[in-house]
Every structure is written in structure tokens, then in C-alpha cells.
Design a protein around this motif. Sequence first.
Motif, mmCIF file in Angstrom:
data_model
loop_
_atom_site.group_PDB
_atom_site.id
_atom_site.type_symbol
_atom_site.label_atom_id
_atom_site.label_comp_id
_atom_site.label_asym_id
_atom_site.label_seq_id
_atom_site.Cartn_x
_atom_site.Cartn_y
_atom_site.Cartn_z
ATOM 1 N N ASN A 1 0.550 -1.471 -0.267
ATOM 2 C CA ASN A 1 -0.048 0.003 -0.222
ATOM 3 C C ASN A 1 0.627 1.673 -0.161
ATOM 4 O OD1 ASN A 1 -2.187 -1.257 0.341
ATOM 5 N ND2 ASN A 1 -2.501 -1.448 2.086
ATOM 6 N N ASN A 2 2.418 1.331 0.492
ATOM 7 C CA ASN A 2 3.019 2.350 0.077
ATOM 8 C C ASN A 2 2.706 2.704 -0.881
ATOM 9 O OD1 ASN A 2 6.245 3.668 0.932
ATOM 10 N ND2 ASN A 2 4.732 4.196 2.642
ATOM 11 N N GLY A 3 2.996 2.228 -1.813
ATOM 12 C CA GLY A 3 3.351 2.459 -3.251
ATOM 13 C C GLY A 3 2.120 2.840 -3.899
ATOM 14 N N VAL B 1 10.471 9.987 -4.998
ATOM 15 C CA VAL B 1 10.001 9.542 -3.692
ATOM 16 C C VAL B 1 9.459 8.410 -3.723
ATOM 17 C CG1 VAL B 1 7.265 9.639 -2.804
ATOM 18 C CG2 VAL B 1 8.012 11.296 -3.873
ATOM 19 N N ASP B 2 10.304 8.187 -2.336
ATOM 20 C CA ASP B 2 10.274 6.408 -1.940
ATOM 21 C C ASP B 2 9.016 5.835 -1.619
ATOM 22 O OD1 ASP B 2 11.116 4.572 -0.410
ATOM 23 O OD2 ASP B 2 11.899 5.017 1.085
ATOM 24 N N ALA B 3 7.887 5.240 -2.768
ATOM 25 C CA ALA B 3 6.579 4.758 -1.975
ATOM 26 C C ALA B 3 7.639 3.190 -2.238
ATOM 27 C CB ALA B 3 5.659 4.936 -3.507
ATOM 28 N N MET B 4 8.509 2.744 -1.512
ATOM 29 C CA MET B 4 9.053 1.240 -1.781
ATOM 30 C C MET B 4 8.125 -0.070 -0.962
ATOM 31 S SD MET B 4 12.553 0.849 -3.077
ATOM 32 C CE MET B 4 12.386 -0.465 -3.058
ATOM 33 N N PHE B 5 8.385 0.608 0.604
ATOM 34 C CA PHE B 5 7.483 0.211 1.588
ATOM 35 C C PHE B 5 7.455 0.865 2.664
ATOM 36 C CE2 PHE B 5 11.170 -2.603 -0.643
ATOM 37 C CZ PHE B 5 9.932 -4.093 -0.378
ATOM 38 N N GLY B 6 6.277 0.492 3.432
ATOM 39 C CA GLY B 6 6.044 1.483 4.450
ATOM 40 C C GLY B 6 6.055 0.191 5.965
ATOM 41 N N LEU C 1 11.951 12.277 0.186
ATOM 42 C CA LEU C 1 11.638 11.808 0.476
ATOM 43 C C LEU C 1 10.749 10.432 0.185
ATOM 44 C CD1 LEU C 1 8.243 14.666 0.936
ATOM 45 C CD2 LEU C 1 7.648 12.301 0.621
ATOM 46 N N SER C 2 10.439 10.065 1.361
ATOM 47 C CA SER C 2 10.140 8.498 1.716
ATOM 48 C C SER C 2 8.533 9.252 2.431
ATOM 49 C CB SER C 2 10.417 7.992 3.027
ATOM 50 O OG SER C 2 11.597 7.442 2.277
ATOM 51 N N ILE C 3 7.426 7.994 2.557
ATOM 52 C CA ILE C 3 6.249 7.870 2.782
ATOM 53 C C ILE C 3 6.531 7.442 3.757
ATOM 54 C CG2 ILE C 3 3.635 7.518 2.026
ATOM 55 C CD1 ILE C 3 4.460 8.300 -0.952
ATOM 56 N N ASP C 4 5.979 7.885 4.709
ATOM 57 C CA ASP C 4 5.157 6.726 6.157
ATOM 58 C C ASP C 4 6.767 6.626 6.699
ATOM 59 O OD1 ASP C 4 3.991 6.296 7.972
ATOM 60 O OD2 ASP C 4 3.453 4.231 7.198
ATOM 61 N N ILE C 5 7.714 6.121 5.598
ATOM 62 C CA ILE C 5 9.307 5.632 7.227
ATOM 63 C C ILE C 5 10.123 5.185 5.498
ATOM 64 C CG2 ILE C 5 8.692 3.058 7.344
ATOM 65 C CD1 ILE C 5 9.937 3.568 9.886
ATOM 66 N N ALA C 6 11.489 5.582 5.564
ATOM 67 C CA ALA C 6 12.107 5.363 4.673
ATOM 68 C C ALA C 6 12.672 3.732 4.701
ATOM 69 C CB ALA C 6 13.772 5.515 5.487
ATOM 70 N N SER C 7 12.076 3.375 3.161
ATOM 71 C CA SER C 7 11.849 2.141 2.877
ATOM 72 C C SER C 7 13.339 1.052 3.574
ATOM 73 C CB SER C 7 11.937 1.845 1.318
ATOM 74 O OG SER C 7 10.652 2.617 1.117
ATOM 75 N N GLY C 8 13.230 0.025 4.002
ATOM 76 C CA GLY C 8 14.448 -0.584 4.786
ATOM 77 C C GLY C 8 15.227 -0.647 5.733
HETATM 78 K K LIG Z 1 8.724 4.444 2.550
#
Ligand SMILES: [K+]
Length: 526
Positions: free
Chosen positions: A58-60, A129-134, A160-167
Motif C-alpha cells: 500500500n505504500n506504493g 519519492v520513496d514509495a517502496m515499503f512502509g 522524500l520517504s512516504i511513511d518511513i524510509a524503505s528498509g
Molecule cells: K517508504
Amino acid sequence: MSVRILSADQMRWADMTTTEAGISGFELMDRAGRAVADAVLDYMPDFGRVVIVIGPGNNGGDGFAAARYLRSRRIPVTLVMLVPLDTLGGDTLMHAELAREAGAKLRDASSDRCFAELNRWLLRAVMVVDAMFGTGLTRPLSGRLAKAVAQINQADRPVLSIDIASGLNADSGEVMGDAVKADFTLPVAAYKWGYWMGVGPEFSGRLLPASAIGVEDETLCRAWAAVPDPSVSKGSTVLRSACFIHSDMIGQAWPKRHRLSHKGNFGRVWIFGGSAGFTGAPRLASLGALAAGAGLVSVVCPDDVYPVVASGSLETMVHSQSSGAWMREGDGLIDQADAIVAGPGWGCAQTTLLARLLDVDRPLLLDADALNMIAADAALQSRVSERDSLTVLTPHPGEAARLLSCTVDDIQSDRKKAVLKLCKRYACWVVLKGNETLIASPQGDVMLNPSGSPQLAVAGSGDVLAGMLGRQLAVCYRNDTDVGMMLGAGVGLHGEAGEQNGWYLAGELAGMVAGLRQGIERKHGD
Ligand SMILES: [K+]
Ligand SMILES: NC(=O)C1=CN([C@@H]2O[C@H](COP(=O)(O)OP(=O)(O)OC[C@H]3O[C@@H](n4cnc5c(N)ncnc54)[C@H](OP(=O)(O)O)[C@@H]3O)[C@@H](O)[C@H]2O)[C@@H](O)CC1
Ligand SMILES: Nc1ncnc2c1ncn2[C@@H]1O[C@H](COP(=O)(O)OP(=O)(O)O)[C@@H](O)[C@H]1O
């Protein structure tokens, strides 16, 4: 603005409860996407292409929704997908389709054959925008996903990471394989522990205010009880709530001073400390108490250092321990105290006096050597946990390790767990100092202080804090003010003062605290 901090599972529960209450997952994603687009517009360095890197969950979806809002502002957007489109969930797919219709380019980088697409577009981005993982990251990143993180980090574009930096693990702040080094993180609905735990601060960049996507505050608050926090173990108090210390909280603690007020209105703090070689500590604590706004401060120190402590203290009343006047039965001066601070520079030969103070019916803050004496004495430990009056322990990680008979690494590897264990063991309030100080109530309400700086890692800054918190407890005693708010405000102000330029000595830190505090008091009059 929400200031709540949740675990990944608690956040999932809150999202689910919100969708059950009638706001669809599609709508939540849409609102998150709009907040992401607004943040991108605020922080993109120049007009140009925004590249959004899309992962499997859903982060994506938030990333796709952001693309549509950016397109509505005529921003060129490329969506680079690290998983095939047809593997995405329903809400995410719908947002992908809407983004495409809005003019965003969709590019596949989900196989070795087309992975080079990622770097090709990263190089053309003004912002990524980093929408890889939340919050759904369940295992370390590997293969192409880890490579994607490395390429984002190498591209040297603002991220900019969405919710949290992926990883980054949303609970522990551990890096799972590799993690995006964000310049900005936009928390979705609430804050996650991972920003501050472990190495989280090194990957999260600047934390933006959490986006309000329609998850009610009441739902966030219910999540703590509904889903156990991962730090809670048999030997720790159950976490009941969690928030971070914010400027409103700090503002509340220092209302405007009444025109006719006098020193008796602002609390009397008594400080017990000092020993040969450590005569500065009680003086710094007294400066801290005065800087935080205490009306009257008294110091009681051992006889052998009395002349040194007394001659260096213009603004405080100093008594020697043997003079006795300060602790006469019935009408002793100590009865005037609104709060007592014990420990700064005291040495470890004061167990008898410490035991007496534990019997005084006043808020009592135990710092430094008072904590070391308690750690070494089972009888004192029982007296602390059996005390009826308000008790606060203010250990740094070394003192915390002694109090829990463990190592500093044990404390630092899960500070939240450590503070909750101290609460359980000593049945009192605990302020676990260090980068991102944590405060916990005996009932399991945790506050995290995001302010502060390594500038504070200087001898005596903790003594200043002890005095400041003594003043806060004095106000609680006089006015029945909320203890959590007062301790949080004290720790927050100490951290903010530590961030200022222009000081390097702990005594000067007290001056910074006083300046900020006076500014807050005056602002209330505007
Ligand atoms: K993210
Ligand atoms: N829920 C909602 O209603 C809302 C959520 N919102 C947003 O969604 C985010 C949470 O969404 P999410 O739960 O889908 O998690 P997310 O991190 O995007 O991906 C999980 C996927 O990744 C996979 N996976 C995990 N680890 C992996 C690995 N190492 N390598 C490869 N794959 C791995 C995992 O697969 P699995 O573990 O099942 O195999 C799963 O498929 C949240 O942070 C916020 O941004 C908002 O829109 C508001 C509404
Ligand atoms: N790296 C850091 N980042 C933020 N705050 C810090 C850091 N190091 C120390 N501090 C703060 O400085 C104070 C140091 O307290 P303490 O260790 O008791 O020092 P002392 O005993 O010399 O007075 C605490 O409030 C702590 O939270």
C-alpha cells in the motif's frame, strides 16, 4: 497535528478499524497521496520531474495517488515500478490507473531485463519519492529491491520517504538489509517508533508533521490497548500510550506571570548534593531550577564542602547537612519544600540521609549518586517502590544499567523496553536520558523528546536538567498540574536550549533555558 507514536501492528489495526468504520482503503490512500504531493511541492528544489519508486504494498499505492495530485499541478511524474503491475492490490491498481490517466509515465523495472529503467529515471529527477515499503516490511531487502535502495542513495537527489524510509524497521529503527537515506519522511496518520529507535534518525531525515488521513485520534489511542507493543515483556510495565514532546506541551508549562506574583508563587526546590571534588553539581542543579522558574532554591550539602558550595551560590540558600535546622521534626525548613532533588555530585556515602528523604512526603527526584546508591542497596530499592509520594528517577544509560543489573548495550538496544522495565521495577516515573530522552509514567505512558543535540553531552548538563525537573515537580505539588506534561515540558525545554548556539558550559546552558522560558512566559501575554 497528531503526536501519537504507534507500532507497525498498531498502525495496521488503526487503519483497519478506520476502514471498518466506513473510510475505504482507496480513500485513505488518496488522502495520504495528497499529503505527499503537498510535501513534494513544498520541498522540491526546482520545477522538474518527480520520480516515484513503487514497491509491492500500500505504500506504493500512496505513491500512485501522489502522482495524480502532482499531475494536477502540472508536475512531470514518472512512476518506476519494482514489481509487476498485475501483482499489485486492488486499491493500489485503481490509483495506478488514475495516475496514468492523469498523465504520469509508468515504467516497469521489475525484472533484470528492465531494471536499468530505475537509474535512467533517477538521473532525470529533481526529487525522488520513496514509495517502496512502509509499515509492511517483514524481512530484509535483497536482490533487486536492495539494489534499488542503493541506486536511490547513490543518485544524490532529494528523497522524500512516504511513511518511513524503505528498509527501516518501523518498530526498532533497524536497517533490514539496506535502507533509503531520506531527506524528508512524511509519517502517514501517526508517528512510528522506528524514526527514533536504533539508527532510524540517520535514515529518516527531517520528520514532517504526520499527515491527517482520516484515522481518528480516538482510534489511534485505542490501538495501544488493542495491540500489544513489541517492547512489552514480563518484566516491564505495559505501554498504555505514547507521544512525543511538542511545542504546545512546552508552552503550557510556563503561563504568563501574574503582575502581582512573588517568589513564593513559583515553587521552592530543595537540592541535596555535593561532595569533595563535586561541588559544582548541586550548584548547577540550583541554576537549572532557577532557570526553569523556581521562586526559591535551597541546597543541603555535606559539611566538608559547605564553605565551597555556599560561597559559590549567590542566589540559593545553602545549609550544611549537620546543621539540622533544615530537617527538624515538625517545623523543619524542609517542610517548606515543594519538591526535593537528591543526588547531583553527592557521592555514595549518603544512604542514611537518602533513606530519610525517601520518607518525606514531597515529590522527590532521584538523580546521579542517589541512583547509584539505590542500585547497590535492596532495602533502598524497596523503599523507592513503596513510596506513596511522587518519585522520579532520571538515569543516564549507565545509571539505568546499574538500576536494572544489565549492560549499557542492553539499555540502548531497546530504550523503550528499558524505560518500561525501570517503571515496573521501581513503580515510579522514569526519565531515561540520552539522545531522544524517554519519559515513562508508572502506568506506562511514554513520551519521547525529539529535541536536543550532542552539544548536551557535556559535564553538568544532566545536573541542570535535574534542577529544572525539580522546579517542574514543585509546580505539580503546588498546583496539582499534570506530571507528564510538566516533566515533558522540562525535558523538551532542556533539549531546545541544548540546540541553541552560543553556549558550551553547563552553567551557560541554564542561561539558555532561562531565556527560552522567559520568552514563553511573555508570549502568553501577547
Ligand atoms: K517508504
Ligand atoms: N493499510 C491501509 O489501509 C493504509 C496504508 N497506508 C500505507 O501503506 C503502508 C502499509 O502498507 P502495507 O501493509 O501494504 O505495507 P508495505 O510496506 O507497503 O508493503 C508490504 C508488502 O511488501 C512485501 N514485503 C515485505 N517485506 C519485503 C521484502 N523484504 N522484500 C520483498 N517484499 C516484501 C509484503 O509481502 P509479504 O511479506 O506479504 O510477502 C507486502 O506485499 C503504510 O506504510 C502507508 O504508507 C496508507 O495508504 C493508509 C492506508
Ligand atoms: N548525544 C546527545 N543528544 C542529545 N542529548 C544528549 C546527548 N548526550 C547527552 N544528552 C543530554 O545531556 C544530559 C546529560 O546528562 P548526564 O549524563 O546526567 O550528565 P552529567 O552527569 O554530566 O550532568 C541529559 O539530559 C541527556 O539527555
